[in-house]
Design a protein around this motif. Sequence first.
Motif, mmCIF file in Angstrom:
data_model
loop_
_atom_site.group_PDB
_atom_site.id
_atom_site.type_symbol
_atom_site.label_atom_id
_atom_site.label_comp_id
_atom_site.label_asym_id
_atom_site.label_seq_id
_atom_site.Cartn_x
_atom_site.Cartn_y
_atom_site.Cartn_z
ATOM 1 N N GLY A 50 0.802 -1.218 0.000
ATOM 2 C CA GLY A 50 0.000 0.000 0.000
ATOM 3 C C GLY A 50 0.831 1.262 0.000
ATOM 4 O O GLY A 50 0.314 2.348 0.266
ATOM 5 N N TYR A 52 1.901 3.653 -2.033
ATOM 6 C CA TYR A 52 1.692 4.106 -3.406
ATOM 7 C C TYR A 52 2.650 5.220 -3.830
ATOM 8 O O TYR A 52 3.036 5.307 -4.989
ATOM 9 N N TRP A 175 -14.157 0.307 -3.892
ATOM 10 C CA TRP A 175 -13.283 -0.290 -2.874
ATOM 11 C C TRP A 175 -13.679 0.180 -1.476
ATOM 12 O O TRP A 175 -12.863 0.182 -0.560
ATOM 13 N N TYR A 184 -6.588 -0.705 1.081
ATOM 14 C CA TYR A 184 -6.958 0.489 0.324
ATOM 15 C C TYR A 184 -8.474 0.621 0.215
ATOM 16 O O TYR A 184 -9.165 -0.322 -0.170
ATOM 17 N N GLU A 185 -8.980 1.823 0.575
ATOM 18 C CA GLU A 185 -10.417 2.101 0.487
ATOM 19 C C GLU A 185 -10.624 3.391 -0.305
ATOM 20 O O GLU A 185 -10.008 4.415 -0.006
ATOM 21 N N SER A 186 -11.493 3.342 -1.283
ATOM 22 C CA SER A 186 -11.785 4.529 -2.071
ATOM 23 C C SER A 186 -12.908 4.202 -3.048
ATOM 24 O O SER A 186 -13.205 3.022 -3.296
ATOM 25 N N GLN A 202 -11.685 10.427 -7.686
ATOM 26 C CA GLN A 202 -11.537 9.533 -6.543
ATOM 27 C C GLN A 202 -12.184 10.191 -5.329
ATOM 28 O O GLN A 202 -11.938 11.364 -5.048
ATOM 29 N N ARG A 204 -12.823 9.774 -1.218
ATOM 30 C CA ARG A 204 -12.412 9.063 -0.009
ATOM 31 C C ARG A 204 -12.415 10.015 1.178
ATOM 32 O O ARG A 204 -12.553 11.236 1.013
ATOM 33 N N ASP A 209 -7.447 8.432 2.925
ATOM 34 C CA ASP A 209 -6.391 9.052 2.131
ATOM 35 C C ASP A 209 -5.032 8.868 2.789
ATOM 36 O O ASP A 209 -4.028 8.625 2.103
ATOM 37 N N ALA A 212 -4.034 5.341 2.094
ATOM 38 C CA ALA A 212 -3.694 5.162 0.675
ATOM 39 C C ALA A 212 -2.356 5.811 0.327
ATOM 40 O O ALA A 212 -1.565 5.264 -0.445
ATOM 41 N N GLU A 213 -2.101 7.000 0.903
ATOM 42 C CA GLU A 213 -0.888 7.728 0.555
ATOM 43 C C GLU A 213 0.342 7.227 1.303
ATOM 44 O O GLU A 213 1.428 7.164 0.754
#
Length: 477
Positions: A50, A52, A175, A184-186, A202, A204, A209, A212-213
């Motif tokens: 994850g 990214y 997701w 990951y959720e979005s 996107q 979220r 975030d 994800a980031e």
Amino acid sequence: MEDSNKVLFSILNERLELLRQLDAEGDSDRRRHIARETQNLHAPMAHRLGLYQIKTEMEDLALKFLDYDTYKYIAHALNAKKKEREAYIASFIAPLEAKLKAEGFVFSIKGRPKSIHSIYHKMQAQHCDVDKIYDLFAIRIILDSPLEREKSDCWQVYSLITDIFTPNPKRLRDWLSVPKENGYESLHTTVLGPEKRWVEVQIRTRRMDEVAEQGVAAHWSYKGVKGSIVQRKGDVYVFTPTGDLRRLPEGATVLDFAYSIHSDVGAHCVGGTIRNQNVSIRQRLENGDQVAVLTSPNQHPNADWLTFVASTKAKNKIRQALKEIEYKQAAEGKEMIERRFKNWKLEYTEADITRMALRLGYKEVSDMYQSVATGKEDLQRLKEVLLEPEEPQTVREHTEYVPKADVRGLEIEVDMNVKNVDFNMSKCCNPQPGDPIFAFVSVTKGIRIHRCDCPNADNIRDRYAYRIFPARWSKKS
């Protein structure tokens, strides 16, 4: 556990630092080798964890060192249209901001530039130039929502967006309902914006975030990696001999790893090697381990394996294999019975087989077949049960309630005149105190007491004389 977890992240950090320094080295075989290795191993590893931001930078730098002309062309095209892109994104965002504010949402919106590697990948897939990429424009809406309203707020914002712009239903990615394996959720959608241009959106929350980031891996910071890394609890990350990353549940063993490779590899696994040391199939794995599996064609799953594997896949595959083994054993056992009884010139029916299984204490006929195949059940014993006289049903019903006192008052003479043993009254002749009797050692029902003039007496004496003993009633009877 903390030290082993750090291994993965230190590997990624060291690789990213190395890539950043390769510019000074100039074009070389070593630089291309490092770039290919990063592209095939380290970038996918970062993606699985994850991370990214790290993944994106690794992919862009790897492309730069492997195909500089393409990298430079895309970078130049993006830079040339940067102002135009920013103006377009601003025009796209304006009505969204007004709509979300009117609905009372607290949020931020930012343009999300596509990475050079991502654009290169799309060019290859769509066989087109940079300016023809399907969704070159992208924005991200980040909501400040409480945990209990995260999903509902995201879907409400999606509804507001599709009120303004026409969505492409084929490009919806949910997701939220089912997050990715790395957490990951979005919610992703692609809509038709001004000037008939496609824009990826996107949606979220702030929490989503950050995950994800910054990644779903551990709370440690490393030089060159901004922010913290959050570990997904209960995961172990290990490598195959070729460097492929495998994620397994905490407590996973070499056997779990073998089943993650392939069901056949797991079924024949006899051990493995970690850091050039041989280990057993029970060996628990730690983050960063590079595991090689050792197999043997003579190895097969057994029930004990279920006591130490941790992954759902391994458990399911082992249970499936055990079932298949049971079916095979049952078929072998059935064939053995058929062959031996044929040699003995004994005929039997399915009803006889069921009766034998029940009288020997098996819940299912297949259980009896398995016991025969594995040598736990003697075929001679089955023969005796088959030939043992069956008590008439009418007599059995008539004598169901024989007084317990009749049994307790019985004595038997066997060798040293053993006495006061519990016996069962045979229901085919229902012996009563005072009747001449004998004792018969049954295969399935212990010692049975028959009247000497029992309808089955002659048959029993002819076939099983060695299992007959004299008996008499005690004086108390």
